[in-house]
Write a protein that holds these residues in place. Sequence first.
Motif, PDB file in Angstrom:
ATOM      1  N   GLU A  81      -5.196   7.467  -1.187  1.00 26.42           N
ATOM      2  CA  GLU A  81      -5.775   6.171  -0.828  1.00 26.42           C
ATOM      3  C   GLU A  81      -5.692   5.263  -2.040  1.00 26.42           C
ATOM      4  OE1 GLU A  81      -9.601   4.598   1.548  1.00 26.42           O
ATOM      5  OE2 GLU A  81     -10.068   5.831  -0.195  1.00 26.42           O
ATOM      6  N   ILE A  82      -5.299   4.045  -1.797  1.00 21.88           N
ATOM      7  CA  ILE A  82      -5.243   3.054  -2.863  1.00 21.88           C
ATOM      8  C   ILE A  82      -6.192   1.923  -2.493  1.00 21.88           C
ATOM      9  CG2 ILE A  82      -3.255   1.845  -1.865  1.00 21.88           C
ATOM     10  CD1 ILE A  82      -2.319   1.426  -4.829  1.00 21.88           C
ATOM     11  N   CYS A  83      -6.943   1.445  -3.476  1.00 21.92           N
ATOM     12  CA  CYS A  83      -7.923   0.378  -3.249  1.00 21.92           C
ATOM     13  C   CYS A  83      -7.620  -0.793  -4.170  1.00 21.92           C
ATOM     14  CB  CYS A  83      -9.339   0.867  -3.536  1.00 21.92           C
ATOM     15  SG  CYS A  83      -9.869   2.223  -2.495  1.00 21.92           S
ATOM     16  N   VAL A  84      -7.806  -1.991  -3.660  1.00 15.31           N
ATOM     17  CA  VAL A  84      -7.689  -3.211  -4.455  1.00 15.31           C
ATOM     18  C   VAL A  84      -9.104  -3.761  -4.621  1.00 15.31           C
ATOM     19  CG1 VAL A  84      -6.734  -5.539  -4.561  1.00 15.31           C
ATOM     20  CG2 VAL A  84      -5.397  -3.687  -3.528  1.00 15.31           C
ATOM     21  N   PHE A  85      -9.480  -3.970  -5.876  1.00 15.94           N
ATOM     22  CA  PHE A  85     -10.826  -4.450  -6.179  1.00 15.94           C
ATOM     23  C   PHE A  85     -10.782  -5.903  -6.633  1.00 15.94           C
ATOM     24  CE2 PHE A  85     -11.006   0.112  -6.789  1.00 15.94           C
ATOM     25  CZ  PHE A  85     -12.220   0.450  -6.202  1.00 15.94           C
ATOM     26  N   SER A  86     -11.819  -6.642  -6.299  1.00 13.74           N
ATOM     27  CA  SER A  86     -11.979  -8.010  -6.803  1.00 13.74           C
ATOM     28  C   SER A  86     -12.465  -7.924  -8.243  1.00 13.74           C
ATOM     29  CB  SER A  86     -12.992  -8.780  -5.956  1.00 13.74           C
ATOM     30  OG  SER A  86     -14.292  -8.263  -6.195  1.00 13.74           O
ATOM     31  N   MET A 126     -11.507  -4.984  -1.877  1.00 10.32           N
ATOM     32  CA  MET A 126     -10.951  -6.044  -1.032  1.00 10.32           C
ATOM     33  C   MET A 126     -10.024  -5.475   0.037  1.00 10.32           C
ATOM     34  SD  MET A 126     -10.258  -8.828  -4.081  1.00 10.32           S
ATOM     35  CE  MET A 126      -8.974  -9.588  -3.179  1.00 10.32           C
ATOM     36  N   ARG A 127      -9.365  -4.369  -0.280  1.00  9.01           N
ATOM     37  CA  ARG A 127      -8.417  -3.767   0.667  1.00  9.01           C
ATOM     38  C   ARG A 127      -8.236  -2.292   0.330  1.00  9.01           C
ATOM     39  NH1 ARG A 127      -4.497  -3.879   4.336  1.00  9.01           N
ATOM     40  NH2 ARG A 127      -2.372  -3.359   3.859  1.00  9.01           N
TER      41      ARG A 127
END
Length: 189
Positions: free
Chosen positions: A149-154, A160-161
């Motif tokens: 799983e890959i996460c994009v953080f603000s 964020m995604r």
Amino acid sequence: MAEEREIAEAGRPSIFPPKPYLLVGNPTSHGGKAALRIDEAGRLMDEFGLAHEFRSTLPGGGTVEMVRRAVLEEGYRTVVYLGGDGTFSEVAKGICASGIPGKIRIGMLPSGTANDQGKSFGISSAAKDLRRNVEIIAKNHVTQLDVGEICVFSDAGVVMRRDLFFDSVGWGLSAAILAFRNRELEMVR
């Protein structure tokens, strides 16, 4: 018990009951040429005794939900994708969304341009290799596939995604970044 014996005698692990296979592909891709390969795959699956049902991919990510429901509500335990890395990704995400990915197989009939997933398993996307690829599925060749799983953080640390990736992932460096790095190295020297 008799059903489990039949499965074992057929060479299939008992966690994969003899439910028809679900074949998923996009007949409109490659200007409609994919429909011919889907038809050929279906004919080959019949020839190898693999009862199956075909379903077309759905727009807007709908394939993920369609596969999830087919696994959970209809009992499919083998989902075969025919297409490129995008079709693979949607089918694999649907299997993961079922909550029982370890009990579901994904059959690979790659036909895309890049074919990254197929290549990582040594499976060709060439039309001439379709028979061989269906035979791999028919022989119940099973190997493991990793998912991450890959996460994009603000900037505030809020997710964020989120998305999943399978088996391999890569990050690229553009030529401009490498050139900048090389200039920096020269300045440091």
